[in-house]
Design an enzyme around this catalytic site. Structure first.
Site: not given
Length: 293
Positions: A93, A197
Site C-alpha cells: 500500500e 527494527d
C-alpha cells in the site's frame, strides 16, 4: 516484462485489473531499490532486490500483516510479492507521509505499548527473517536468554569475526554472554510482538496525522528491545517515551539492558557497513561489563 508480472500479481491480489500508468524511483533505504507505481485508481510502493531475496520480502509481508492484525499501529498493507526477470519484489500500500508532530509521537507511544501487549507462548517467530539484509534466526524458544545468545548474538558475533572485529572485542563479548543473567535479575520479560527494527527511519506520520511504522523485522521478544532501538540513531521525541511509560511502565533495569539490545544492532551495522561501528560495539561491551562489575 517485469511490469507485466507485477501488474498481474497485484491484479490477482486485488481482484481487479491494475495497469501501471506511471512509475518513478523513491527513497527506499540502503537495502532495496524502491519505486512508486501509479495506476488509474490506486498507487503502490514497490521494493526491488535480487531474485534470491524473495524470502526476505515474504517475511516482511508476514510481519506487516501481524502488526496490522493487532488493530493498533498503522502499517502498510502488503499486496503481493514475487520474482520478475532479474528482481524479487514486494508491492505495498502506498502511504503519503506528512511532517512529524508531537501529537503523533504521543499516539505512537500509546499504540506501541498496546501492540506490545499482543503476546505468544514463546519467543521467536513463525519463520526466519532479516535485520537489514542480515539473516535473523527466530526458532521458537521458551527461555529469553537462550534465545538472545543462540539466535541473536551468536550469529552476529560469527559474522563480526569474519568481518574483522578485533579479537579482544570478540573475547569480551563472549564474557558478556556468560554474564547475561546478571542483567535480568528480578526481570522476566514476556513475549511481546515487536517491530524488531524500530529506529526513526522506520516510522512516519500519514496525511491524517496518525503514526505509521514500516520495514519490520518482526518477532516475539522483550518489548524493551523495541524501546532500546528507538533510542539508537537519533531517538524519538520526549512525548513518545512519556506516553509509552504512562501506558505501560518500564522496569528500572531497562537502562542497562538497553545497551545490550542496541549492541545487537551495532554489531549488525558493523557486519553490514564496517567502519566506526567496531568502536561503538566495543564501547557498549565494555560499558556493560563494567555495569556488571
Amino acid at each position: 516484462m517485469m511490469w507485466r508480472a507485477i501488474e498481474q500479481s497485484i491484479s490477482s491480489a486485488l481482484g481487479e485489473d491494475f495497469t501501471v500508468l506511471e512509475s518513478h524511483s523513491v527513497a527506499g533505504g540502503c537495502i532495496n531499490e524502491a519505486l512508486c507505481l501509479r495506476g488509474e485508481k490506486r498507487t503502490f510502493f514497490v521494493k526491488l532486490n535480487r531474485t534470491d531475496r524473495l524470502a526476505m520480502f515474504a517475511a516482511e509481508a508476514d510481519g506487516l500483516r501481524a502488526i496490522r492484525s493487532t488493530g493498533t499501529l498503522r502499517a502498510p498493507e502488503p499486496i503481493a510479492y514475487g520474482v520478475a526477470t532479474e528482481h524479487s519484489w514486494l508491492a505495498l500500500e502506498y502511504i503519503a507521509f506528512a511532517g512529524q508532530a508531537a501529537a503523533a509521537d504521543t499516539r505512537l507511544g500509546e499504540l506501541l505499548a498496546a501492540m506490545h501487549r499482543h503476546s505468544a507462548d514463546a519467543f521467536g517467530w513463525e519463520c526466519d527473517n532479516t535485520i537489514g539484509s542480515t539473516p535473523q534466526l527466530n526458532s521458537w524458544t521458551q527461555d529469553w536468554l537462550a534465545f538472545l545468545r543462540q539466535y541473536r548474538f551468536a550469529p552476529q558475533l560469527e559474522y563480526a569475526k569474519a568481518a574483522g572485529l578485533p579479537s579482544t572485542s570478540l573475547e569480551r563479548a563472549q564474557k558478556l554472554m556468560v554474564a547475561l543473567p546478571s542483567l535480568f535479575t528480578g526481570y522476566r520479560p514476556r513475549p511481546s510482538l515487536l517491530h524488531g527494527d524500530l529506529w526513526s527511519g522506520n516510522r512516519g506520520t500519514d496525511s491524517g496525522g496518525s503514526p505509521v511504522i514500516f520495514d519490520p523485522a518482526a518477532y516475539y521478544g522483550d518489548r524493551e528491545a523495541d524501546l532500546a532501538m528507538t533510542e539508537l540513531f537519533g531517538g524519538f521525541g520526549a512525548d513518545f517515551y512519556q506516553a509509552y511509560k504512562a501506558s505501560w511502565p518500564i522496569d528500572p533495569g531497562y537502562k542497562a539492558r538497553r545497551e545490550l539490545y542496541n549492541l545487537y544492532h551495532v554489531l549488525n551495522h558493523f557486519n553490514l557497513f564496517g567502519g566506526t561501528y567496531a568502536v561503538q560495539a566495543r564501547t557498549l561491551i565494555d560499558g556493560l561489563l563494567a555495569e556488571l562489575g
